[in-house]
Design a protein around this motif. Structure first.
Motif, PDB file in Angstrom:
ATOM      1  N   HIS A  97      19.451  22.954   1.101  1.00 19.07           N
ATOM      2  CA  HIS A  97      19.095  21.534   1.069  1.00 19.07           C
ATOM      3  C   HIS A  97      20.348  20.689   0.881  1.00 19.07           C
ATOM      4  N   ARG A  98      21.244  21.177   0.026  1.00 15.95           N
ATOM      5  CA  ARG A  98      22.490  20.450  -0.209  1.00 15.95           C
ATOM      6  C   ARG A  98      23.411  20.537   1.012  1.00 15.95           C
ATOM      7  N   ILE A  99      23.531  21.741   1.591  1.00 18.36           N
ATOM      8  CA  ILE A  99      24.422  21.897   2.749  1.00 18.36           C
ATOM      9  C   ILE A  99      23.924  21.063   3.931  1.00 18.36           C
ATOM     10  N   THR A 100      22.606  21.089   4.169  1.00 17.90           N
ATOM     11  CA  THR A 100      22.086  20.299   5.285  1.00 17.90           C
ATOM     12  C   THR A 100      22.229  18.807   4.994  1.00 17.90           C
ATOM     13  N   GLY A 101      22.079  18.414   3.717  1.00 18.88           N
ATOM     14  CA  GLY A 101      22.288  17.008   3.363  1.00 18.88           C
ATOM     15  C   GLY A 101      23.701  16.579   3.730  1.00 18.88           C
ATOM     16  N   ALA A 102      24.674  17.431   3.387  1.00 16.07           N
ATOM     17  CA  ALA A 102      26.073  17.123   3.698  1.00 16.07           C
ATOM     18  C   ALA A 102      26.305  17.133   5.209  1.00 16.07           C
ATOM     19  N   HIS A 105      16.097  19.902   6.015  1.00 12.60           N
ATOM     20  CA  HIS A 105      16.309  18.949   4.924  1.00 12.60           C
ATOM     21  C   HIS A 105      15.063  18.097   4.678  1.00 12.60           C
ATOM     22  N   ALA A 106      14.406  17.689   5.764  1.00 15.41           N
ATOM     23  CA  ALA A 106      13.197  16.869   5.620  1.00 15.41           C
ATOM     24  C   ALA A 106      12.096  17.667   4.928  1.00 15.41           C
ATOM     25  N   LEU A 107      11.938  18.937   5.328  1.00 14.10           N
ATOM     26  CA  LEU A 107      10.914  19.766   4.688  1.00 14.10           C
ATOM     27  C   LEU A 107      11.298  20.075   3.237  1.00 14.10           C
ATOM     28  N   ASN A 121      13.039   7.653   4.943  1.00  9.55           N
ATOM     29  CA  ASN A 121      13.700   8.474   5.954  1.00  9.55           C
ATOM     30  C   ASN A 121      12.713   9.380   6.669  1.00  9.55           C
ATOM     31  N   LEU A 122      11.815   9.973   5.887  1.00 10.38           N
ATOM     32  CA  LEU A 122      10.865  10.920   6.474  1.00 10.38           C
ATOM     33  C   LEU A 122      10.069  10.248   7.597  1.00 10.38           C
ATOM     34  N   ILE A 123       9.561   9.047   7.300  1.00 15.76           N
ATOM     35  CA  ILE A 123       8.786   8.324   8.308  1.00 15.76           C
ATOM     36  C   ILE A 123       9.683   7.915   9.475  1.00 15.76           C
ATOM     37  N   LEU A 124      10.845   7.336   9.143  1.00 18.88           N
ATOM     38  CA  LEU A 124      11.710   6.785  10.186  1.00 18.88           C
ATOM     39  C   LEU A 124      12.332   7.873  11.055  1.00 18.88           C
ATOM     40  N   VAL A 125      12.651   9.024  10.438  1.00 18.46           N
ATOM     41  CA  VAL A 125      13.267  10.106  11.210  1.00 18.46           C
ATOM     42  C   VAL A 125      12.296  10.615  12.280  1.00 18.46           C
ATOM     43  N   VAL A 126      11.014  10.707  11.917  1.00 16.99           N
ATOM     44  CA  VAL A 126      10.027  11.144  12.908  1.00 16.99           C
ATOM     45  C   VAL A 126      10.014  10.172  14.092  1.00 16.99           C
ATOM     46  N   HIS A 172      20.573   6.420   1.283  1.00 13.59           N
ATOM     47  CA  HIS A 172      20.212   7.777   0.881  1.00 13.59           C
ATOM     48  C   HIS A 172      21.414   8.722   0.938  1.00 13.59           C
ATOM     49  N   MET A 173      22.172   8.654   2.013  1.00 13.08           N
ATOM     50  CA  MET A 173      23.274   9.611   2.132  1.00 13.08           C
ATOM     51  C   MET A 173      24.410   9.268   1.176  1.00 13.08           C
ATOM     52  N   ARG A 174      24.566   7.997   0.860  1.00 12.02           N
ATOM     53  CA  ARG A 174      25.590   7.637  -0.125  1.00 12.02           C
ATOM     54  C   ARG A 174      25.213   8.188  -1.505  1.00 12.02           C
ATOM     55  N   GLY A 226      23.222  10.682  -2.143  1.00 14.44           N
ATOM     56  CA  GLY A 226      23.252  12.142  -2.106  1.00 14.44           C
ATOM     57  C   GLY A 226      24.657  12.672  -2.214  1.00 14.44           C
ATOM     58  N   MET A 227      25.576  12.087  -1.440  1.00 19.15           N
ATOM     59  CA  MET A 227      26.959  12.578  -1.468  1.00 19.15           C
ATOM     60  C   MET A 227      27.613  12.254  -2.808  1.00 19.15           C
ATOM     61  N   GLN A 228      27.182  11.160  -3.439  1.00 20.01           N
ATOM     62  CA  GLN A 228      27.721  10.825  -4.764  1.00 20.01           C
ATOM     63  C   GLN A 228      27.466  11.967  -5.745  1.00 20.01           C
TER      64      GLN A 228
HETATM   65  C1  HEM Z   1      14.261  13.235   6.902  1.00 18.27           C
HETATM   66  C2  HEM Z   1      13.937  12.742   5.771  1.00 18.27           C
HETATM   67  C3  HEM Z   1      14.675  13.052   4.489  1.00 18.27           C
HETATM   68  C4  HEM Z   1      14.081  13.440   3.325  1.00 18.27           C
HETATM   69  C5  HEM Z   1      12.588  13.607   3.103  1.00 18.27           C
HETATM   70  C6  HEM Z   1      15.128  13.649   2.355  1.00 18.27           C
HETATM   71  C7  HEM Z   1      14.927  14.015   1.039  1.00 18.27           C
HETATM   72  C8  HEM Z   1      15.897  14.220   0.117  1.00 18.27           C
HETATM   73  C9  HEM Z   1      15.683  14.445  -1.294  1.00 18.27           C
HETATM   74  C10 HEM Z   1      14.338  14.466  -2.005  1.00 18.27           C
HETATM   75  C11 HEM Z   1      16.898  14.625  -1.875  1.00 18.27           C
HETATM   76  C12 HEM Z   1      17.183  14.853  -3.347  1.00 18.27           C
HETATM   77  C13 HEM Z   1      17.281  16.293  -3.686  1.00 18.27           C
HETATM   78  C14 HEM Z   1      17.525  16.506  -5.148  1.00 18.27           C
HETATM   79  O1  HEM Z   1      17.118  15.666  -5.983  1.00 18.27           O
HETATM   80  O2  HEM Z   1      18.125  17.542  -5.505  1.00 18.27           O
HETATM   81  C15 HEM Z   1      17.885  14.529  -0.838  1.00 18.27           C
HETATM   82  C16 HEM Z   1      19.240  14.707  -1.012  1.00 18.27           C
HETATM   83  C17 HEM Z   1      20.200  14.443  -0.051  1.00 18.27           C
HETATM   84  N1  HEM Z   1      19.983  13.948   1.212  1.00 18.27           N
HETATM   85 FE1  HEM Z   1      18.175  13.691   2.062  1.00 18.27          FE
HETATM   86  N2  HEM Z   1      16.339  13.405   2.939  1.00 18.27           N
HETATM   87  C18 HEM Z   1      16.109  13.023   4.239  1.00 18.27           C
HETATM   88  C19 HEM Z   1      17.066  12.668   5.167  1.00 18.27           C
HETATM   89  C20 HEM Z   1      18.428  12.665   4.952  1.00 18.27           C
HETATM   90  C21 HEM Z   1      19.420  12.205   5.888  1.00 18.27           C
HETATM   91  C22 HEM Z   1      19.114  11.638   7.282  1.00 18.27           C
HETATM   92  C23 HEM Z   1      20.646  12.385   5.299  1.00 18.27           C
HETATM   93  C24 HEM Z   1      22.042  12.078   5.791  1.00 18.27           C
HETATM   94  C25 HEM Z   1      22.344  11.225   6.722  1.00 18.27           C
HETATM   95  C26 HEM Z   1      20.429  12.962   3.996  1.00 18.27           C
HETATM   96  C27 HEM Z   1      21.423  13.299   3.090  1.00 18.27           C
HETATM   97  C28 HEM Z   1      21.216  13.793   1.833  1.00 18.27           C
HETATM   98  C29 HEM Z   1      22.249  14.213   0.933  1.00 18.27           C
HETATM   99  C30 HEM Z   1      23.758  14.196   1.196  1.00 18.27           C
HETATM  100  C31 HEM Z   1      21.609  14.647  -0.242  1.00 18.27           C
HETATM  101  C32 HEM Z   1      22.271  15.219  -1.500  1.00 18.27           C
HETATM  102  C33 HEM Z   1      22.026  16.695  -1.555  1.00 18.27           C
HETATM  103  C34 HEM Z   1      22.204  17.286  -2.919  1.00 18.27           C
HETATM  104  O3  HEM Z   1      22.391  16.567  -3.910  1.00 18.27           O
HETATM  105  O4  HEM Z   1      22.135  18.520  -3.026  1.00 18.27           O
HETATM  106  N3  HEM Z   1      19.062  13.105   3.810  1.00 18.27           N
HETATM  107  N4  HEM Z   1      17.260  14.280   0.370  1.00 18.27           N
END
Ligand code: HEM
Lengths: 151, 126
Positions: free
Chosen positions: A35-40, A89-91, B33-38, B78-80, B82-84
């Motif tokens: 989840h973290r790698i795909t987020g990055a 990542h979405a799932l 994001n979930l809604i918009l990505v779909v 969201h990505m800011r 997350g990366m933070q």
């Molecule tokens: C498609 C819908 C998405 C959903 C449902 C979603 C959901 C989440 C959630 C719930 C977290 C927090 C995880 C935690 O608390 O440990 C997260 C983390 C993150 N997301 Fe998303 N996300 C989505 C799309 C995206 C997109 C499009 C990007 C980048 C452009 C992204 C980048 C990140 C990053 C970098 C993190 C940090 C990961 C971590 O801390 O391990 N996400 N996401």
């Protein structure tokens, strides 16, 4: 008093807790890391979406140029990986939503959710690429491209 | 035993001085994001491989531009965030950390701004 100077900035060496490599990988840990790698990966992949839109805004010539890059074999392989990262990542996000409600913490449930999202991400990625006709174009032609490049 | 003053509890801000704000924004943007990505995935797949003129006709519909723009905003936030967290977890030197966090903000805003600019230009027909 005994000197406790060590490599770690003059502080006494403390026993370290066992680190990652001593554990046998199990699905919940693998999915957590993914989840973290795909987020990055999506973080940097977002630039691709921006680039494609900016190219469209820039005009027909530049748009055709960028489409050419994204439609190349390498381009499509990257976009294929992007699609998979997005689904995984979405799932994974949905898994977090369920946990946020305070439910789904039994180990058997955790494992089941992790396996389901992993398999679903693969199925959805393949579906998207098969239905858009891109899968055959990318993966059936890859060996052909290779052969024609070599021969 | 709760050692906090009632005011501290009322503000609910804890030691990081921002309470659950980071967590909450991450979740709200995740749902968005979930809604918009779909929707965006469906739009991009519909447009993939089309020429410039065809893509322009898609953006003639305001809803198309709105969906892309919303993902640009929600995605950037969201990505800011997350990366933070990733940076705070792995980068420990104070200087490198501050610089990384700044670059993170710049990158996220840049991507968001680029998407918004492109969408505006496409939608308002240039
Ligand atoms: C498609 C819908 C998405 C959903 C449902 C979603 C959901 C989440 C959630 C719930 C977290 C927090 C995880 C935690 O608390 O440990 C997260 C983390 C993150 N997301 Fe998303 N996300 C989505 C799309 C995206 C997109 C499009 C990007 C980048 C452009 C992204 C980048 C990140 C990053 C970098 C993190 C940090 C990961 C971590 O801390 O391990 N996400 N996401």
């Amino acid at each position: 008093m005994a000197e406790a100077k060590t490599l770690r900035g003059g502080r006494a060496e403390r026993p370290l807790s066992p680190h990652l490599q001593v554990y046998k990988p199990i699905i919940n840990m693998v999915m957590s890391i993914l989840h973290r790698i795909t987020g990055a990966a999506l973080y940097f992949g977002s630039a691709l979406l921006a680039w494609w839109l900016v190219a469209a805004a820039a005009g027909p010539d530049y748009f055709a140029f960028v489409n050419g890059i994204m439609g190349s074999l390498i381009g499509r392989l990257i976009l294929f990986g992007f699609t998979w990262a997005l689904f995984l990542h979405a799932l994974g996000g949905i898994r977090h939503f369920i946990w946020d409600t305070g439910k789904g913490y039994e180990l058997s449930t955790v494992d089941r959710m992790c396996w389901t999202s992993l398999i679903a991400s693969i199925v959805l990625t393949l579906l998207v690429w098969l239905l858009s006709g891109q899968f055959a174009a990318t993966f059936a032609q890859a060996p052909l491209n290779y052969i024609s490049a070599v021969g | 035993m709760n050692m906090r003053t009632p005011l501290k509890n009322a503000r609910r801000l804890g030691s990081a001085k921002e309470g659950a704000d980071h967590f909450w924004k991450q979740r709200v943007t995740a749902v968005a994001n979930l809604i918009l990505v779909v929707l965006v995935m469906w739009l991009v797949l519909s447009m993939a491989g089309s020429d410039h003129a065809t893509v322009k006709t898609w953006f003639a519909n305001p809803l198309v531009g709105i969906v892309f723009a919303l993902l640009g905003i929600s995605g950037a936030i969201h990505m800011r965030l997350g990366m933070q967290v990733i940076i705070e977890d792995y980068v420990h030197g104070e200087g490198v950390k501050v610089v990384s966090l700044m670059l993170n903000t710049f990158f996220a805003i840049f991507v968001g701004a680029a998407i918004l600019f492109a969408v505006a230009k496409l939608s308002f027909g240039a």
